[in-house]
Scaffold this motif. Structure first.
Motif, short mmCIF file in Angstrom:
data_model
loop_
_atom_site.label_atom_id
_atom_site.label_comp_id
_atom_site.label_asym_id
_atom_site.label_seq_id
_atom_site.Cartn_x
_atom_site.Cartn_y
_atom_site.Cartn_z
N TYR A 192 49.15 -21.94 19.86
CA TYR A 192 49.52 -20.71 20.58
C TYR A 192 50.97 -20.32 20.30
O TYR A 192 51.30 -19.15 20.19
CB TYR A 192 49.31 -20.91 22.08
CG TYR A 192 49.79 -19.77 22.93
CD1 TYR A 192 49.06 -18.60 23.01
CD2 TYR A 192 50.98 -19.86 23.64
CE1 TYR A 192 49.50 -17.53 23.78
CE2 TYR A 192 51.43 -18.81 24.42
CZ TYR A 192 50.69 -17.65 24.48
OH TYR A 192 51.13 -16.61 25.24
N LYS A 210 54.68 -19.33 15.24
CA LYS A 210 55.09 -17.98 14.87
C LYS A 210 54.30 -17.42 13.68
O LYS A 210 53.98 -16.23 13.68
CB LYS A 210 56.59 -17.95 14.62
CG LYS A 210 57.35 -18.17 15.92
CD LYS A 210 58.83 -18.23 15.72
CE LYS A 210 59.49 -18.49 17.08
NZ LYS A 210 60.90 -18.68 16.97
N ALA A 248 51.22 -15.82 15.07
CA ALA A 248 51.48 -14.54 15.74
C ALA A 248 51.63 -13.42 14.71
O ALA A 248 51.13 -12.31 14.93
CB ALA A 248 52.74 -14.65 16.59
N ILE A 249 52.26 -13.71 13.59
CA ILE A 249 52.49 -12.67 12.58
C ILE A 249 51.23 -12.39 11.76
O ILE A 249 50.81 -11.24 11.62
CB ILE A 249 53.64 -13.08 11.64
CG1 ILE A 249 54.96 -13.10 12.43
CG2 ILE A 249 53.75 -12.12 10.46
CD1 ILE A 249 56.12 -13.69 11.67
N LEU A 283 47.51 -12.69 14.59
CA LEU A 283 47.51 -11.76 15.71
C LEU A 283 48.08 -10.39 15.34
O LEU A 283 47.97 -9.45 16.11
CB LEU A 283 48.29 -12.36 16.89
CG LEU A 283 47.76 -13.69 17.41
CD1 LEU A 283 48.63 -14.21 18.55
CD2 LEU A 283 46.31 -13.56 17.86
N GLY A 284 48.71 -10.30 14.17
CA GLY A 284 49.20 -9.01 13.68
C GLY A 284 50.44 -8.48 14.38
O GLY A 284 50.72 -7.29 14.32
N LYS A 285 51.21 -9.35 15.02
CA LYS A 285 52.43 -8.90 15.68
C LYS A 285 53.48 -8.61 14.61
O LYS A 285 53.54 -9.28 13.59
CB LYS A 285 52.94 -9.96 16.64
CG LYS A 285 52.02 -10.18 17.82
CD LYS A 285 52.59 -11.19 18.78
CE LYS A 285 51.66 -11.40 19.97
NZ LYS A 285 52.17 -12.44 20.87
N PRO A 286 54.32 -7.60 14.85
CA PRO A 286 55.36 -7.29 13.86
C PRO A 286 56.43 -8.39 13.82
O PRO A 286 56.72 -9.02 14.85
CB PRO A 286 55.95 -5.96 14.35
CG PRO A 286 55.62 -5.91 15.80
CD PRO A 286 54.34 -6.68 15.98
N GLU A 321 59.55 -8.96 14.22
CA GLU A 321 60.81 -8.51 14.78
C GLU A 321 61.05 -9.24 16.08
O GLU A 321 60.13 -9.81 16.67
CB GLU A 321 60.80 -6.99 14.99
CG GLU A 321 59.59 -6.48 15.73
CD GLU A 321 59.43 -4.97 15.65
OE1 GLU A 321 59.00 -4.41 16.67
OE2 GLU A 321 59.73 -4.37 14.61
N GLU A 378 61.74 -12.12 18.37
CA GLU A 378 61.52 -13.58 18.26
C GLU A 378 60.83 -13.95 16.95
O GLU A 378 60.96 -15.07 16.48
CB GLU A 378 60.65 -14.06 19.42
CG GLU A 378 61.36 -14.18 20.74
CD GLU A 378 62.24 -15.41 20.80
OE1 GLU A 378 61.80 -16.50 20.36
OE2 GLU A 378 63.37 -15.27 21.26
N LEU A 379 60.09 -13.03 16.39
CA LEU A 379 59.31 -13.31 15.17
C LEU A 379 60.03 -12.89 13.89
O LEU A 379 59.45 -12.94 12.82
CB LEU A 379 57.95 -12.62 15.25
CG LEU A 379 57.06 -13.04 16.43
CD1 LEU A 379 55.78 -12.23 16.44
CD2 LEU A 379 56.76 -14.52 16.36
N LYS A 380 61.29 -12.48 14.01
CA LYS A 380 62.04 -12.05 12.84
C LYS A 380 62.39 -13.28 12.00
O LYS A 380 62.83 -14.30 12.52
CB LYS A 380 63.33 -11.33 13.28
CG LYS A 380 64.10 -10.73 12.13
CD LYS A 380 65.27 -9.93 12.67
CE LYS A 380 65.93 -9.13 11.60
NZ LYS A 380 66.85 -9.82 10.79
#
Length: 187
Positions: A132, A135, A138-139, A142-145, A147, A149-151
């Protein structure tokens, strides 16, 4: 709640719950073993799938950052790293895979040699929590951008006492590291 505190809370809660599970019953013990093995196989399959996605995307965007010195040698200066998003993501997935392999080795020792049974249950839950928190998942899944926390490069998760750092990505730190690399080549 920070990741370290959440992990601690889940571990403590799982330990309390594991005390109530009758691991003396061979059938319950086999279910715990099957659950642990299934969790580890899911982790390995998901990380392998992410590596395939990263290779397929083949993002060659250049990524520059200054890696902080290790905690063992704080007097050293940070090292300039120039890589691509693809290679960076593959390295991160490789770290995740290594942590799964180390967990399996520890469990082989704890359960196989020491005959502890509760860690099977606890590590199954912690493996899912790690999935879960990853990172790259998530990118890429899950397709999160990428940027905040995920940058990239990813910041190190803060510890229990809030201490956490990560790579420096500001232009001043990068240009300073490039100057030092250039001056070392001249010597």
């Amino acid at each position: 709640m920070s990741g370290a505190i959440a992990n601690l809370a889940i571990s403590l809660g799982a330990m309390q719950l594991a005390r109530k599970i009758p691991f003396e019953d061979p059938q319950v013990l086999n279910y715990a073993r099957i659950g642990y093995a299934a969790t580890q196989l899911i982790l390995l399959a998901v990380y392998y799938y992410i590596s395939m996605i990263v290779k397929k995307k083949n993002d060659q965007t250049v990524l520059k950052y200054v890696e902080p010195p290790s905690a063992l040698t704080p007097q050293e200066e940070g090292k300039l790293v120039t890589t691509t998003v693809r290679d960076y993501d593959l390295a991160e997935v490789s770290k995740l895979l290594r942590s799964v392999y180390m967990g399996i080795l520890m469990m082989a020792f704890l359960h196989g040699y020491m005959k502890f049974t509760q860690p099977l249950f606890i590590q199954s839950l912690m493996g899912l929590k790690g999935l879960y928190d990853a990172k790259p998942i998530a990118i890429h899944i899950l397709g999160k951008p990428a940027e905040g926390e995920l940058k990239r490069p990813f910041k190190a998760a803060p510890g229990i006492f809030g201490a956490g750092g990560g790579p420096q990505t500001d232009k001043a730190a990068i240009s300073e590291a490039e100057k030092k690399v250039g001056s070392k080549k001249d010597d």
